[in-house]
Motif scaffolding. Structure first.
Motif, short mmCIF file in Angstrom:
data_model
loop_
_atom_site.label_atom_id
_atom_site.label_comp_id
_atom_site.label_asym_id
_atom_site.label_seq_id
_atom_site.Cartn_x
_atom_site.Cartn_y
_atom_site.Cartn_z
N ASP A 1 -83.27 -17.75 43.41
CA ASP A 1 -82.77 -19.07 43.08
C ASP A 1 -81.31 -18.98 42.61
O ASP A 1 -80.90 -18.02 41.96
CB ASP A 1 -83.63 -19.68 41.97
N PHE A 2 -80.53 -20.03 42.96
CA PHE A 2 -79.13 -20.07 42.55
C PHE A 2 -78.98 -19.98 41.04
O PHE A 2 -78.02 -19.40 40.53
CB PHE A 2 -78.48 -21.37 43.05
N ALA A 3 -79.92 -20.55 40.32
CA ALA A 3 -79.85 -20.55 38.86
C ALA A 3 -79.87 -19.14 38.30
O ALA A 3 -79.13 -18.82 37.36
CB ALA A 3 -80.99 -21.37 38.27
N PHE A 4 -80.68 -18.26 38.88
CA PHE A 4 -80.76 -16.89 38.39
C PHE A 4 -79.44 -16.15 38.62
O PHE A 4 -79.00 -15.36 37.79
CB PHE A 4 -81.91 -16.15 39.06
N GLY A 5 -78.81 -16.42 39.76
CA GLY A 5 -77.52 -15.80 40.03
C GLY A 5 -76.46 -16.27 39.05
O GLY A 5 -75.66 -15.47 38.56
N ALA A 6 -76.47 -17.57 38.74
CA ALA A 6 -75.48 -18.11 37.80
C ALA A 6 -75.71 -17.60 36.38
O ALA A 6 -74.76 -17.28 35.66
CB ALA A 6 -75.53 -19.64 37.83
#
Length: 278
Positions: free
Chosen positions: A216-221
């Motif tokens: 998920d993009f959130a984990f990368g951010a």
């Protein structure tokens, strides 16, 4: 194209102002016979680095090391956030421009807040608090914003982020200016600038790798918080603030003949005036 043209015109104007008003100054040192400038520069950098961690390991040395991680993370937050808002929340160019404008406007409020609080609290303690607050904001915003209907919340978060940025950057520079050893301000400003930039490429790369792996993009951010946490832990090993100020008043590197004295007597720089935070 309009933005590039505006930057070119304004940049040329300020370049002219600097060229016209900055006065010339003689070199503080002369290059030894038979020495090349590049080699002498590398020798100076090596000697200064060794001296920092010999005489100031838990003041300016630890601060530089922590700055590598924290500033690298903060520098990359804006680009990562824009990518996140564009992909996850569906922001277009106009929306992104509004977000950036909000960050810029509210950063002035953060700077005023920093000025008010640093006159009443330990600057290093405030610095750690703002790092923790930024980590909390990153986690809450990236995990909480999951759909385009939350765009209004993104504008609020951009405003809060602007306050934090306006607080963070001046405070980090003030801390550096107050704990740098007397006589090394010019040289160590280059060290400090290097520390703020040397790791700025790694958080975006980590963000990209996590996304490319299908997470998920959130984990990368949120991975940015890992770098900020490492820097925060490093800052915990610094001496108490008053001891850092006392250490900066005596240039032990010059006293022990590790490096040459670079104090500019004509400039009238004094420990009392420069390091007194009152």
């Amino acid at each position: 194209r309009f933005g590039q043209a505006t930057a070119a015109v304004s940049g040329s104007f300020f370049w002219y102002i600097g060229w016209h008003f900055f006065r010339g100054k003689d070199a503080r040192r002369s290059l030894g016979a038979g020495k090349f400038l590049a080699v002498a520069g590398l020798e100076q950098i090596t000697n200064t680095t060794k001296a920092i961690f010999k005489f100031y390991p838990r003041s300016i040395g630890t601060f530089f090391l922590g700055t590598v991680f924290v500033d690298g993370a903060v520098e990359s937050l804006l680009s990562i956030s824009i990518t996140f808002y564009t992909v996850v929340l569906g922001f277009k160019a106009t929306g992104v421009a509004i977000l950036l404008l909000l960050v810029l406007i509210f950063s002035t409020f953060g700077a005023f807040l920093m000025y008010f609080l640093t006159r009443r609290m330990d600057p290093m303690k405030l610095y750690k608090i703002i790092i923790v607050l930024m980590m909390i904001m990153n986690f809450a915003s990236f995990m909480g914003l999951t759909r385009p209907s939350q765009k209004n919340m993104a504008y609020l978060i951009a405003s809060i982020f602007g306050i934090f940025v306006g607080f963070y950057y001046p405070l980090s520079r003030i801390i550096y200016a107050m704990i740098v050893p007397r006589g090394q301000e010019a040289e160590l400003s280059g060290f400090f600038r290097y520390c703020t930039q040397v790791l700025a490429w790694l958080p975006p790369l980590t963000f990209t790798v996590i996304n490319e792996k299908g997470y998920d993009f959130a984990f990368g951010a949120i991975s940015v918080n890992g770098f900020m946490f490492i820097g925060l832990v490093i800052f915990m090993f610094m001496k108490p603030w008053n001891q850092c100020l006392e250490d900066a008043k005596v240039n032990k590197m010059v006293r022990e003949n590790i490096i040459e004295d670079t104090v500019d007597d004509e400039a009238g720089v004094s420990d009392e005036s420069f390091h007194n935070n009152e």
